[in-house]
Write a protein that holds these residues in place. Structure first.
Motif, PDB file in Angstrom:
ATOM      1  N   THR A  90       0.794  -1.223   0.000  1.00 54.24           N
ATOM      2  CA  THR A  90       0.000   0.000   0.000  1.00 54.24           C
ATOM      3  C   THR A  90       0.825   1.271   0.000  1.00 54.24           C
ATOM      4  O   THR A  90       0.274   2.361  -0.121  1.00 54.24           O
ATOM      5  CB  THR A  90      -0.921   0.020   1.243  1.00 54.24           C
ATOM      6  OG1 THR A  90      -0.114  -0.074   2.428  1.00 54.24           O
ATOM      7  CG2 THR A  90      -1.913  -1.136   1.202  1.00 54.24           C
ATOM      8  N   SER A  91       2.145   1.173   0.140  1.00 61.58           N
ATOM      9  CA  SER A  91       2.964   2.379   0.196  1.00 61.58           C
ATOM     10  C   SER A  91       4.365   2.083  -0.309  1.00 61.58           C
ATOM     11  O   SER A  91       4.738   0.921  -0.505  1.00 61.58           O
ATOM     12  CB  SER A  91       3.018   2.921   1.627  1.00 61.58           C
ATOM     13  OG  SER A  91       3.624   1.975   2.484  1.00 61.58           O
ATOM     14  N   GLY A  92       5.146   3.160  -0.488  1.00 64.00           N
ATOM     15  CA  GLY A  92       6.508   3.015  -0.978  1.00 64.00           C
ATOM     16  C   GLY A  92       6.542   2.562  -2.426  1.00 64.00           C
ATOM     17  O   GLY A  92       5.567   2.724  -3.174  1.00 64.00           O
ATOM     18  N   ARG A  94       5.918   0.128  -4.919  1.00 61.14           N
ATOM     19  CA  ARG A  94       5.035  -1.042  -4.919  1.00 61.14           C
ATOM     20  C   ARG A  94       5.365  -1.957  -6.083  1.00 61.14           C
ATOM     21  O   ARG A  94       5.472  -1.519  -7.228  1.00 61.14           O
ATOM     22  CB  ARG A  94       3.578  -0.592  -4.975  1.00 61.14           C
ATOM     23  CG  ARG A  94       3.188   0.301  -3.802  1.00 61.14           C
ATOM     24  CD  ARG A  94       1.800   0.859  -3.952  1.00 61.14           C
ATOM     25  NE  ARG A  94       0.785  -0.172  -3.827  1.00 61.14           N
ATOM     26  CZ  ARG A  94      -0.515   0.037  -4.031  1.00 61.14           C
ATOM     27  NH1 ARG A  94      -0.942   1.254  -4.403  1.00 61.14           N
ATOM     28  NH2 ARG A  94      -1.383  -0.941  -3.894  1.00 61.14           N
ATOM     29  N   LEU A 251      12.033   7.320  -2.261  1.00 61.78           N
ATOM     30  CA  LEU A 251      10.674   6.791  -2.373  1.00 61.78           C
ATOM     31  C   LEU A 251      10.656   5.279  -2.551  1.00 61.78           C
ATOM     32  O   LEU A 251       9.584   4.690  -2.717  1.00 61.78           O
ATOM     33  CB  LEU A 251       9.955   7.455  -3.554  1.00 61.78           C
ATOM     34  CG  LEU A 251       9.783   8.970  -3.482  1.00 61.78           C
ATOM     35  CD1 LEU A 251       9.156   9.500  -4.773  1.00 61.78           C
ATOM     36  CD2 LEU A 251       8.935   9.370  -2.277  1.00 61.78           C
ATOM     37  N   ASN A 568       5.061   3.315 -10.574  1.00 64.43           N
ATOM     38  CA  ASN A 568       5.594   4.012  -9.406  1.00 64.43           C
ATOM     39  C   ASN A 568       6.103   5.420  -9.699  1.00 64.43           C
ATOM     40  O   ASN A 568       6.578   6.105  -8.791  1.00 64.43           O
ATOM     41  CB  ASN A 568       6.731   3.188  -8.795  1.00 64.43           C
ATOM     42  CG  ASN A 568       6.234   1.970  -8.047  1.00 64.43           C
ATOM     43  OD1 ASN A 568       5.767   2.058  -6.917  1.00 64.43           O
ATOM     44  ND2 ASN A 568       6.310   0.812  -8.702  1.00 64.43           N
TER      45      ASN A 568
END
Length: 592
Positions: A90-92, A94, A251, A568
Motif C-alpha cells: 500500500t505504500s513506498g 510497490r 521513495l 511508481n
C-alpha cells in the motif's frame, strides 16, 4: 436502404471499390490485398488522376486482410479479460504481480442490446489500436527533464525503456491468435499518434523498426557510455547505477547496477505479423510535441549539438511550463531565452546529427522506405499522393463493408492540442459520402474535446481551422460512421455521441503505452442481425511478465521493469485506466 452487407454474405459479390481498384480508378497505397500474401501486395508510387486530384490530398484506398467467413473460438489469453497487472502493498515502491481480469461491460446508451444476439452475429472486422507509444531518445538535449523542479511528473524514471516496452507490446499483439469475442483473425494494427516523443530522427527510426522488425540500439551520442540525467548525479532524478540517495530512491526506487549499459544495449523487435497503419500525433509533428519551430536554426543546432541543460530553478521551470500549458509560446521563443540564459549551466554531451528534428515530408518518406515495410502495406497508409499534396491523412479499405479513415489533427501552428483545416474537413465529408455503402471507422490522435487549438497553419495561413465540435457534427451527419478511435489523453474513455436525427456513433479513446497502465486495445465490429451493430473493445498489456526481477536486465526483464517503474513514477495519475465502462466493453449501435 440496405447499405451494409456482412463479409460472409458478400463473399460471392463484387464490391464497387474492388472494381474501381482493379480498373485503376483508385490507386492502392500498398494494401495487403484480399487473399494475397504480404509479399504479393503492390505499392502505388504515383497518383492516378489529374494533378488537381493530387493537390486535393485525396489519398488512395488500401486494403487490409479479409475478415473470416466463419466464426472462430474467442481468444482471451493475454488480454485484460484473463488477467491484469496489480500492485502489491500500500505504500513506498510497490511491486506488481498478477491480478484478476476486468469484466466486460455492455453499454446501451445508443441502442438497446437484444437477447440472442451472440448466436446471430457475424464478424465485420477485427483490429488492434496502439496509441501514444512515445518512443523516447532519453539522452536528447532538447528534452525538458528540468521541468521536474516544478512538476515531479514532467520527467518519468522509465523513459530510457520505451523501446523495450514497445517491443514487448508487439510481442503481445503477435501472440493473439484471434480476437477476444469472435475469434476472428486480427486484420491490422493502427497507431493513433505520438509514435515518437520529441520529433527526433533517432526516435522515428526506432519506432519504425519496432513496428516492422529489426535490430535497434536505443542509444545516441557517445556509444561508449550514457549521457543523460540518469547518471548526472543530480538528486532530482533517479540515479539507478549510483549509490546517490536521490529523490526517487528515497521513495523506494532500486539501485540497479548495470542498468544504463543494459538500457542502451541492442535489442531485437520481431515486428508486427499483421499489416499496420500509422496516424500522426502532435509529438510526431512538433519538437517536444508543442513547438512550431521547424527551421529554427538555434533550436536545431541545440538538438544535435554538444550541450544539454539538465537543471533549472523551480521558478523558471514553472514559467516555462505555464507557457507550454497555456499555449503562450508556440514558436519556442521563451525556450530559446531559457537555453541562452543558462548556456554556462549546460553539461557537455556528444553531438549527434541523428537527433535532428524531422519534417512532415521526412516523416512520410520514412514510412515509405522499403526498409520499414515489414509485412506492409508500403507506406503504412501514406502514399506518394500524400507526398505530392503535403498531407498526412488518407483512407483505406478494412473489409468489403468497412472503410478506415486516418485524420491528421495536429496543428502545425504550435501547441499540443489539435484541429483540422478546411481542406481536410471537405475531404473527410467527401470520403464518407463516396463510401456511404460502407461502415466507417475514423482514426485520429486528438479526441473531440482536445481539438480546441485553431491557430493557423504557417503553410496555409488563410485556411480556416476547425475544432472537435465541428468534426463531431460532420461525423454525426453520416449514418455510416460507427466509431471515432483516438488517443492523446493517455486515458481510457468511451463516449457516446448522438445527433438530433438519431444518428449516433462511439468515440473510443485508449490509454497510452508510456504511462501506467500501458495498454493497447482490440476492437471488433459485428452485425447482430437484429437491427444493431456491436463494437467490442478489449484492452491488452505488453507480453512482459507482471512480476519483475531486479537482477534480470534482459530485454524481457527490462520490459517488465518498464511497466513497474511507470506505475511508481512520482506524480503519475492513477485514473488513466478509466472506469470499467471505458475498458472491456460491448458498445451497441442501431444500424443507420
Amino acid at each position: 436502404m440496405s447499405r451494409i452487407r456482412s463479409v460472409a454474405s458478400s463473399a460471392l459479390g463484387v464490391h464497387r471499390r474492388t472494381v474501381l481498384a482493379a480498373a485503376g480508378a483508385v490507386s492502392l497505397s500498398a494494401g495487403v490485398g484480399y487473399a494475397l500474401r504480404p509479399t504479393d501486395s503492390q505499392a502505388a508510387t504515383t497518383t492516378t488522376g489529374t494533378p488537381a486530384a493530387a493537390a486535393s490530398g485525396e489519398a488512395p484506398v488500401a486494403s487490409s486482410r479479409r475478415a473470416p467467413f466463419l466464426p472462430l473460438r474467442p481468444y482471451t489469453r493475454g488480454t485484460t479479460l484473463a488477467g491484469v497487472s496489480a500492485p502489491r502493498g500500500t505504500s513506498g515502491f510497490r511491486r506488481l504481480g498478477d491480478g484478476p481480469g476486468w469484466r466486460r461491460t455492455v453499454r446501451g446508451e445508443l441502442a438497446a442490446p437484444k437477447s440472442g444476439r451472440a448466436d446471430r452475429r457475424t464478424t465485420l472486422a477485427a483490429f488492434v489500436q496502439l496509441t501514444d507509444l512515445h518512443i523516447i531518445d532519453a539522452q536528447h538535449p532538447m528534452r525538458l527533464e528540468y521541468l521536474r523542479s516544478t512538476d515531479v511528473h514532467a520527467w518519468r524514471p522509465h523513459e530510457a525503456l520505451t523501446v523495450h516496452g514497445a517491443v514487448s507490446l508487439i510481442e503481445r499483439v503477435n501472440a493473439l491468435r484471434g480476437a477476444p469475442v469472435t475469434g476472428a483473425p486480427l486484420q491490422f494494427a493502427m497507431t493513433t499518434g505520438d509514435n515518437t516523443d520529441n520529433n527526433a530522427r533517432t526516435e522515428l527510426e526506432w519506432f519504425l523498426t519496432v513496428m516492422s522488425g529489426g535490430r535497434i540500439t536505443p542509444d545516441s551520442g557517445d556509444p561508449r557510455h550514457y549521457e543523460g540525467v540518469l547518471n548526472s548525479g543530480l538528486k532530482q532524478y533517479w540515479q539507478p547505477d549510483s549509490a546517490v540517495r536521490d529523490h526517487d530512491k528515497q521513495l523506494g526506487f532500486p539501485y540497479l547496477e548495470g542498468f544504463l549499459a543494459a538500457a542502451v544495449r541492442e535489442l531485437n523487435s520481431p515486428g508486427l505479423t499483421i499489416p499496420w497503419y500509422s496516424t500522426v500525433g502532435n509529438h510526431d509533428s512538433l519538437p517536444l510535441g508543442c513547438y512550431a519551430s521547424h527551421g529554427d536554426t538555434y533550436l536545431t543546432d541545440y538538438a544535435v549539438g554538444g550541450k544539454k541543460l539538465m537543471s533549472l530553478p523551480a521558478a523558471e521551470a514553472k514559467k516555462l511550463q505555464d507557457a507550454l500549458k497555456k499555449a503562450k509560446d508556440p514558436q519556442g521563443a521563451l525556450l530559446r531565452e531559457v537555453l541562452k540564459a543558462h548556456a554556462r549551466d549546460m553539461r557537455s554531451v556528444t553531438a549527434d546529427e541523428r537527433r535532428a528534428p524531422y519534417t512532415p515530408t521526412e516523416y512520410l518518406k520514412a514510412h515509405l522506405d522499403p526498409a520499414h515495410r515489414g509485412v506492409g502495406p508500403v507506406g503504412h497508409g501514406y502514399s506518394s499522393a500524400n507526398l505530392d499534396a503535403g498531407t498526412q491523412y488518407y483512407s483505406f479499405r478494412i473489409a468489403d463493408d468497412v472503410i478506415g479513415i486516418s485524420m491528421d489533427t495536429t496543428d502545425a501552428g504550435g501547441h499540443y492540442e489539435g484541429s483540422i483545416g478546411s481542406a481536410q474537413l471537405r475531404w473527410l465529408d467527401k470520403t464518407l459520402r463516396d463510401n456511404k455503402d460502407s461502415y466507417a471507422i475514423v482514426f485520429s490522435h486528438h479526441t473531440s474535446e482536445t481539438m480546441d487549438n485553431t491557430r493557423p497553419d504557417p503553410a496555409r495561413p488563410t485556411e480556416r481551422r476547425h475544432n472537435g465540435q465541428e468534426v463531431l457534427a460532420l461525423l454525426g451527419s453520416h449514418p455510416n460512421v460507427l466509431a471515432w478511435v483516438n488517443g492523446h489523453i493517455h486515458r481510457n474513455a468511451i463516449t457516446p455521441h448522438s445527433a438530433p436525427d438519431g444518428r449516433s456513433f462511439w468515440e473510443i479513446s485508449t490509454a497510452s503505452h508510456v504511462d501506467y497502465p500501458q495498454l493497447a486495445r482490440v476492437i471488433e465490429l459485428v452485425d447482430n442481425k437484429d437491427g444493431t451493430i456491436s463494437l467490442f473493445t478489449t484492452c491488452v498489456e505488453a507480453a512482459a511478465p507482471h512480476r519483475t526481477d531486479f537482477t534480470d536486465l534482459s530485454q524481457t526483464g527490462l520490459a517488465a521493469l518498464y511497466r513497474e517503474l511507470s506505475f511508481n513514477a512520482p506524480g503519475a495519475r492513477t485514473d488513466l485506466a478509466g472506469s470499467l465502462a471505458d475498458r472491456n466493453t460491448e458498445l451497441v449501435l442501431k444500424k443507420g
